[in-house]
Write a protein that holds these residues in place. Structure first.
Motif, PDB file in Angstrom:
ATOM      1  N   CYS A   1       0.849  -1.356  -0.041  1.00 48.98           N
ATOM      2  CA  CYS A   1       0.012   0.063   0.190  1.00 48.98           C
ATOM      3  C   CYS A   1       0.901   1.311   0.066  1.00 48.98           C
ATOM      4  O   CYS A   1       1.915   1.171   0.853  1.00 48.98           O
ATOM      5  CB  CYS A   1      -1.140   0.038   1.459  1.00 48.98           C
TER       6      CYS A   1
ATOM      7  N   TRP B   1      -0.933   4.094   0.415  1.00 50.88           N
ATOM      8  CA  TRP B   1      -1.524   5.110   1.178  1.00 50.88           C
ATOM      9  C   TRP B   1      -2.016   6.290   0.609  1.00 50.88           C
ATOM     10  O   TRP B   1      -2.478   7.257   1.330  1.00 50.88           O
ATOM     11  CB  TRP B   1      -0.963   5.418   2.735  1.00 50.88           C
TER      12      TRP B   1
ATOM     13  N   CYS C   1      -6.706   1.621   0.544  1.00 48.45           N
ATOM     14  CA  CYS C   1      -5.971   0.639   0.340  1.00 48.45           C
ATOM     15  C   CYS C   1      -6.759  -0.397   1.068  1.00 48.45           C
ATOM     16  O   CYS C   1      -7.129  -0.208   2.334  1.00 48.45           O
ATOM     17  CB  CYS C   1      -4.488   0.869   0.812  1.00 48.45           C
TER      18      CYS C   1
ATOM     19  N   TYR D   1      -6.468  -4.691   2.305  1.00 47.44           N
ATOM     20  CA  TYR D   1      -5.761  -5.822   2.765  1.00 47.44           C
ATOM     21  C   TYR D   1      -6.391  -6.733   3.812  1.00 47.44           C
ATOM     22  O   TYR D   1      -7.346  -6.201   4.346  1.00 47.44           O
ATOM     23  CB  TYR D   1      -4.194  -5.389   3.210  1.00 47.44           C
TER      24      TYR D   1
END
Length: 337
Positions: free
Chosen positions: A62, A64, A68, A70
């Motif tokens: 990421c 940012w 993002c 995950y």
């Protein structure tokens, strides 16, 4: 022509079968516990680790700048599963000690089963030896398998999962190596000694738990001092940042004369003020005495040797207590069971 079988040859297999039959429920429960733990550790070191590692790759990728995503759930699942499996494995010696004190010797003396065996020609020494040898084999085999699988699971996550436990974490350290096996054997001897001394199941269980916890704590306390540590030194302005991580043995200040002294408590508002205070004490740097990862093997072996030595001492003490007990129970000694 038929062979003559001596009474001792007849009794020896009978005693072993009797012990196995008497403790069959515990043996089945132990086998089930080991198989369940093995299956969970394989799950931890396989699918859970892979999913969490993928989540950490997504996280590290990421930038940012935008939203993002995950797989946070996979990371949290791994963390929870690791803790839920590691802590019970580290506490396994407590279970062994409690069972040994309550069921292996304490209950047998309390119910009179042991005295019945002695009256049928089984010597007290062989009675105790059999009761220690058979569980020792089961405990060693089962605990060794779990420790091996735990180390395998931890190694699979090392360098791939950001929240993976460090090797020097106390619970991880022991559950990754033979020290847990050695501590379980020491707990077995502790429990047997407690049962022989108290001759009642519940008090022996309680004493075994406390004594096993004491042995575990003693091993952890002495472990950093069982192998020579290394010392690294940095300047005051670098602080401890330039030093290495591991199992800390000692740390503090280095004076101009090379003396190592404890770091004084500094309540100043800035780091510069603390450094000036240290310099007034003739300090020129920081020292950190610690064990790096290269010491993991020697520390495991020395800690295991310590635990096995304690197991041997407790075993000898158990036989001495049994000798005194059976001597007091002989006719003409003025004692009753």
């Amino acid at each position: 022509m038929t062979a003559v079988t001596t009474p001792a040859a007849v009794r020896r297999p009978h005693l072993t079968r009797w012990v196995l039959r008497l403790h069959r429920p515990e043996l089945v429960a132990w086998a089930g516990l080991v198989l369940l733990g093995a299956a969970l550790l394989l799950w931890l070191g396989g699918p859970l680790t892979d999913a969490a590692a993928d989540g950490w790759r997504q996280y590290n990728a990421c930038d940012w700048s935008d939203k993002c995503s995950y797989d946070q759930d996979a990371i949290l699942r791994y963390k929870d599963a690791y803790n839920y499996l590691t802590l019970p494995l580290a506490a396994l010696p407590l279970l062994v000690g409690a069972w040994a004190g309550a069921a292996l010797t304490g209950r047998e003396l309390e119910s009179g089963t042991a005295q019945l065996a002695w009256a049928q020609g089984v010597t007290p020494a062989r009675w105790l030896a059999t009761r220690l040898a058979l569980p020792a084999v089961a405990v060693t085999a089962g605990t060794s398998l779990l420790v091996f699988l735990h180390h395998r699971a931890w190694s699979a996550a090392r360098g791939r999962i950001g929240t993976a436990k460090s090797w020097w974490d106390p619970w991880t350290f022991h559950t990754n190596g033979p020290s847990t096996v050695a501590l379980a054997l020491a707990a077995l001897a502790v429990g047997a000694l407690a049962g022989l001394t108290l001759r009642r199941a519940l008090p022996a269980l309680a004493v075994s738990l406390v004594a096993t916890a004491g042995v575990w704590g003693l091993a952890q306390w002495l472990m950093p001092h069982l192998w020579p540590a290394v010392t690294r030194v940095t300047g005051l302005k670098h602080g401890y940042d330039g030093l290495y991580s591991g199992i800390t043995v000692d740390q503090g200040l280095v004076t101009r004369t090379g003396e190592h002294i404890p770091e004084p408590v500094c309540s100043a508002h800035t780091t510069e003020e603390c450094l000036r205070m240290f310099e007034k004490r003739n300090a020129v740097g920081f020292f950190h005495t610690y064990h790096p990862y290269a010491h993991y093997g020697p520390l495991q072996l020395t800690t295991s040797a310590l635990a096995l030595a304690l197991a041997g001492l407790f075993t000898v003490a158990a036989f001495l207590v049994l000798r005194r007990l059976t001597g007091a129970l002989r006719p003409g000694k003025g004692a009753t069971a």
